[in-house]
Design a protein around this motif. Structure first.
Motif, PDB file in Angstrom:
ATOM      1  N   LEU A  22       0.934  -1.352  -0.001  1.00 22.29           N
ATOM      2  CA  LEU A  22      -0.075   0.061  -0.043  1.00 22.29           C
ATOM      3  C   LEU A  22       0.952   1.175   0.144  1.00 22.29           C
ATOM      4  CD1 LEU A  22      -2.819  -1.035   2.505  1.00 22.29           C
ATOM      5  CD2 LEU A  22      -3.133  -0.690   0.032  1.00 22.29           C
ATOM      6  N   LEU A  23       1.888   1.441   0.779  1.00 22.12           N
ATOM      7  CA  LEU A  23       2.737   2.409   0.967  1.00 22.12           C
ATOM      8  C   LEU A  23       3.634   2.797  -0.346  1.00 22.12           C
ATOM      9  CD1 LEU A  23       4.452   2.084   4.376  1.00 22.12           C
ATOM     10  CD2 LEU A  23       2.785   3.878   3.646  1.00 22.12           C
ATOM     11  N   THR A  24       3.994   1.757  -0.881  1.00 25.66           N
ATOM     12  CA  THR A  24       4.675   1.875  -2.285  1.00 25.66           C
ATOM     13  C   THR A  24       3.693   2.190  -3.405  1.00 25.66           C
ATOM     14  OG1 THR A  24       4.653  -0.752  -2.624  1.00 25.66           O
ATOM     15  CG2 THR A  24       6.814   0.477  -1.675  1.00 25.66           C
ATOM     16  N   ARG A  25       2.456   1.704  -3.573  1.00 27.82           N
ATOM     17  CA  ARG A  25       1.747   1.971  -4.479  1.00 27.82           C
ATOM     18  C   ARG A  25       1.126   3.473  -4.302  1.00 27.82           C
ATOM     19  NH1 ARG A  25      -2.941  -2.076  -5.285  1.00 27.82           N
ATOM     20  NH2 ARG A  25      -1.157  -3.520  -5.824  1.00 27.82           N
ATOM     21  N   PHE A  26       0.761   4.040  -3.171  1.00 27.53           N
ATOM     22  CA  PHE A  26       0.230   5.308  -3.025  1.00 27.53           C
ATOM     23  C   PHE A  26       1.358   6.384  -3.095  1.00 27.53           C
ATOM     24  CE2 PHE A  26      -3.434   3.059  -0.983  1.00 27.53           C
ATOM     25  CZ  PHE A  26      -4.135   2.903  -2.095  1.00 27.53           C
ATOM     26  N   THR A  27       2.603   6.122  -2.697  1.00 21.94           N
ATOM     27  CA  THR A  27       3.569   7.042  -2.997  1.00 21.94           C
ATOM     28  C   THR A  27       4.024   7.233  -4.227  1.00 21.94           C
ATOM     29  OG1 THR A  27       5.206   5.599  -1.767  1.00 21.94           O
ATOM     30  CG2 THR A  27       4.040   7.011  -0.323  1.00 21.94           C
ATOM     31  N   GLY A  28       3.835   5.971  -5.354  1.00 22.77           N
ATOM     32  CA  GLY A  28       4.259   5.771  -6.425  1.00 22.77           C
ATOM     33  C   GLY A  28       5.789   5.578  -6.569  1.00 22.77           C
ATOM     34  N   ASP A  31       5.689  -1.038  -7.828  1.00 22.75           N
ATOM     35  CA  ASP A  31       4.893  -2.001  -7.501  1.00 22.75           C
ATOM     36  C   ASP A  31       5.905  -2.907  -7.128  1.00 22.75           C
ATOM     37  OD1 ASP A  31       3.475  -4.467  -7.446  1.00 22.75           O
ATOM     38  OD2 ASP A  31       2.771  -4.319  -9.919  1.00 22.75           O
ATOM     39  N   THR A  57       7.160   0.573   6.731  1.00 24.26           N
ATOM     40  CA  THR A  57       6.674  -0.595   6.506  1.00 24.26           C
ATOM     41  C   THR A  57       6.985  -1.769   7.570  1.00 24.26           C
ATOM     42  OG1 THR A  57       6.775  -0.549   4.086  1.00 24.26           O
ATOM     43  CG2 THR A  57       6.586  -2.836   4.718  1.00 24.26           C
TER      44      THR A  57
END
Ligand code: G3P
Length: 198
Positions: A22-28, A31, A57
């Motif tokens: 989630l953190l990596t996805r929402f901060t761009g 993947d 994380t």
């Protein structure tokens, strides 16, 4: 029976929140599934180059395990370890990711610490010692996981041995691709740019 069942489901749902993803996805940041080992844990978040996200994380995956134990213990007498174990299972096998979750080290540390904090200290010391000693995140995590059941026996908390041992075995099982890479001499060290697919 309703309350214990609720505690188990709540533990699983808490654990199944894939914070790294989630953190990596929402901060761009990318993947995670396409990066490094493809794992959703802090080590693989670090491979995106975002140290702060990796630390977040680690902390959140740890806290969800600890929270499950504390909530379980508060709602059901002696319910902490089972709720923590369910959070750990949720992290490793989240229904949202078709049961393909993480390797469990951070969440296990949260569970172990909340069940009996001296064992959590041992876990952290072994983790950091093996991690900095070998520069392999997987070796640090596996060594720490194995230290937990040993610590429970050493501290005389035999009632916490079954759950600690079960979690340690699952951590080892979840690291089987890492173990294969270690045996082939192909496991990347922390901070190296070499990235192998799991
Ligand atoms: O806890 C996971 C860590 O021990 C290994 O992660 O991404 O190198 O497989 P990874």
């Amino acid at each position: 029976w309703l309350l214990p069942a609720f505690v188990l489901v709540l533990g699983y749902l808490l654990g199944s929140i894939p914070f790294g993803l989630l953190l990596t996805r929402f901060t761009g940041a990318g993947d995670l599934r396409q990066i490094g080992s493809g794992n959703i844990g802090a080590t693989n978040v670090l491979r995106t180059g975002r140290k702060g996200l990796a630390a977040a994380t680690l902390l959140l995956d740890l806290l969800k395990g600890a929270a499950a134990v504390l909530i379980g213990a508060a709602l059901v007498d002696g319910g902490g370890p089972m709720a923590g174990a369910m959070a750990f299972i949720g992290h490793c096998y989240p229904v949202w990711l078709r049961f393909a979750g993480g390797k469990g080290v951070a969440t296990m540390m949260g569970v172990v610490t909340a069940m009996y904090w001296p064992a959590g200290i041992v876990f952290a010391v072994v983790w950091l010692g093996a991690l900095f000693g070998t520069k392999w995140s997987s070796v640090g995590g596996m060594a720490a996981a194995v230290s937990a059941p040993i610590a429970m026996v050493a501290f005389g908390r035999i009632e916490l041995l079954p759950v600690s041992l079960a979690l340690a075995l699952i951590v080892l099982w979840r690291h089987r691709a890492n173990i294969t890479r270690l045996m082939k001499g192909e496991e990347p060290k922390v901070g190296s740019s070499k990235q192998k697919a799991a």
